[in-house]
Design an enzyme around this catalytic site. Structure first.
Site, PDB file in Angstrom:
ATOM      1  N   GLU A 222       1.381  -5.897  -5.329  1.00  0.00           N
ATOM      2  CA  GLU A 222       0.954  -4.805  -6.590  1.00  0.00           C
ATOM      3  C   GLU A 222       1.998  -4.034  -6.895  1.00  0.00           C
ATOM      4  O   GLU A 222       2.333  -4.245  -8.264  1.00  0.00           O
ATOM      5  CB  GLU A 222      -0.249  -4.024  -6.121  1.00  0.00           C
TER       6      GLU A 222
ATOM      7  N   ASP B 235       0.739  -1.329   0.056  1.00  0.00           N
ATOM      8  CA  ASP B 235      -0.063  -0.040  -0.157  1.00  0.00           C
ATOM      9  C   ASP B 235       0.838   1.348  -0.112  1.00  0.00           C
ATOM     10  O   ASP B 235       0.796   2.030  -0.614  1.00  0.00           O
ATOM     11  CB  ASP B 235      -0.957  -0.093   1.302  1.00  0.00           C
TER      12      ASP B 235
END
Length: 407
Positions: A303, A24
């Protein structure tokens, strides 16, 4: 690169809650830097765990309330906030992190004052929930949709993605040129390996970076890698070097190395036959990108690393974050479907099977790996073209700036 912060200046606010895998904060930190560097936007980045953040920004002071790096103002997100919150033009709630109640109260009050003044008072910030990256089909239909809050404020859902209808992908405007210049001279990667104290690597050796979650598939591959890379045409065995940071990947290898993981330090290396495992230090994002550019194949997770492996234009395996009911495999399949479209059928099948075997910790991962690695050249050619195609003409930052102008 620290400097005095002026938090009264026009700005955007980004709130990020750090999770233990750094994904994140990795995404929001890259986006914040790009928005300031390329669009001159003042970014106030509110982070709840500066100590974890400092793993990818080593010069960060973990206990400072306010600091500035690369032109981005970084705030310690305490509960309650240490300073009065002054809304900017845009409020980004990264990955549904739940804004502080005092922030919501401030923008609600601002919204009511704006309505009562018939638009003459200061408008509340536009509010975006920056979602996780996905290649699933439904992303296009959900990107940009508004969600009316009880106060009457609209919050828009912003979905990064691989299509023109999505929010795009984080990619700095100069990144591909920097990568190509780096990869054009083998001395760059050799200098990086030396800087990281990785000894015994020759330019012709096979180098694999590993940044995965725990996986027995990794243990199986390491056992296979001890045989080295065999070239049938020259009858030569090439050594393999696996570059692995301390953490989840290395924890998978406790039985293979037969040594307590807690006793291993960055900078150490372990050689078993034709495989040498090098224990990497944590690096900042620039050095991590260069590491991916310098390896023959990258095993990545989450990610941020997943996307940077694509921009590296090198073959890769994606270890996706496990979810309940194996929903992560649905996400993996959605990406596989678009990634293999321009690959020959046999190579596409092998790449898909290797990725699923790694994620499902399948005993056949070595068999699939052997078939995959025999197609290294076409995989490399595909990876280079994929990076060009995936950017689809506009990156996330530029689309976000346009979205704010038009929403």
């Amino acid at each position: 690169m620290n400097k005095q912060v002026n938090y009264n200046a026009p700005h955007w606010d980004v709130f990020c809650a750090v999770v233990d895998n750094y994904g994140d904060i990795g995404v929001t930190w890259r986006l914040a830097k790009q928005l300031h560097a390329e669009y001159g936007i003042t970014i106030n980045l509110w982070v709840d765990d500066l100590k974890s953040f400092s793993h990818i920004l080593p010069t960060l002071e973990p206990f400072a309330s306010i600091q500035c790096f690369y032109g981005v103002n970084i705030y310690q997100w305490n509960q309650p906030l240490d300073i009065n919150f002054i809304p900017g033009e845009l409020l980004i709630e990264a990955f549904a992190c739940e804004l502080p109640s005092q922030v919501i109260k401030i923008i609600e009050t601002q919204h009511q004052a704006y309505k009562q003044s018939n638009g003459h008072a200061i408008a509340p910030p536009k509010w975006i929930n920056l979602e996780y990256l996905s290649a699933e089909d439904w992303v296009n239909g959900c990107h940009g949709l508004p969600s009316m809050q009880p106060s009457g404020i609209k919050k828009h859902f912003y979905f990064p993605g691989f299509t023109q209808e999505s929010g795009g992908l984080i990619c700095e405007s100069s990144l591909f040129d920097e990568r190509d210049q780096w990869q054009s001279d083998v001395s760059n990667k050799m200098a990086l390996f030396s800087q990281l104290n990785l000894k015994g690597i020759e330019s012709s050796d096979t180098v694999i970076s590993v940044f995965s979650y725990e996986s027995t598939a990794l243990t199986q591959l390491c056992k296979h890698w001890t045989k080295g890379t065999f070239d049938q045409t020259s009858d030569v065995i090439t050594p393999i070097h696996a570059l692995i940071p301390k953490g989840k990947s290395l924890s998978s290898l406790a039985s293979f190395l037969d040594i307590p993981i807690d006793s291993i330090n960055s900078g150490q290396s372990f050689t078993v036959d034709h495989l040498t495992i090098h224990v990497l230090p944590m690096t900042d994002q620039t050095q991590f990108d260069r590491l991916l550019w310098s390896c023959d194949l990258n095993i990545v997770r989450g990610e941020d690393s997943f996307l940077r492996a694509q921009w590296a234009a090198k073959p890769f395996i994606w270890h996706i974050y496990p979810q309940e009911d194996d929903y992560h495999l649905v996400k993996l399949q959605a990406f596989v479907n678009i990634y293999i479209q321009k690959l020959d059928d046999d190579i596409a099948t092998n790449w898909s099977k290797t990725n699923f075997a790694f994620n499902q910790q399948d005993a056949d991962v070595v068999k699939h790996w052997q078939k995959l690695i025999s197609a290294q050249l076409p995989l490399l050619q595909h990876a280079k073209q994929w990076a060009i195609d995936a950017k689809t003409g506009a990156d996330l930052a530029s689309r976000l700036v346009q979205f704010v102008k038009t929403s």
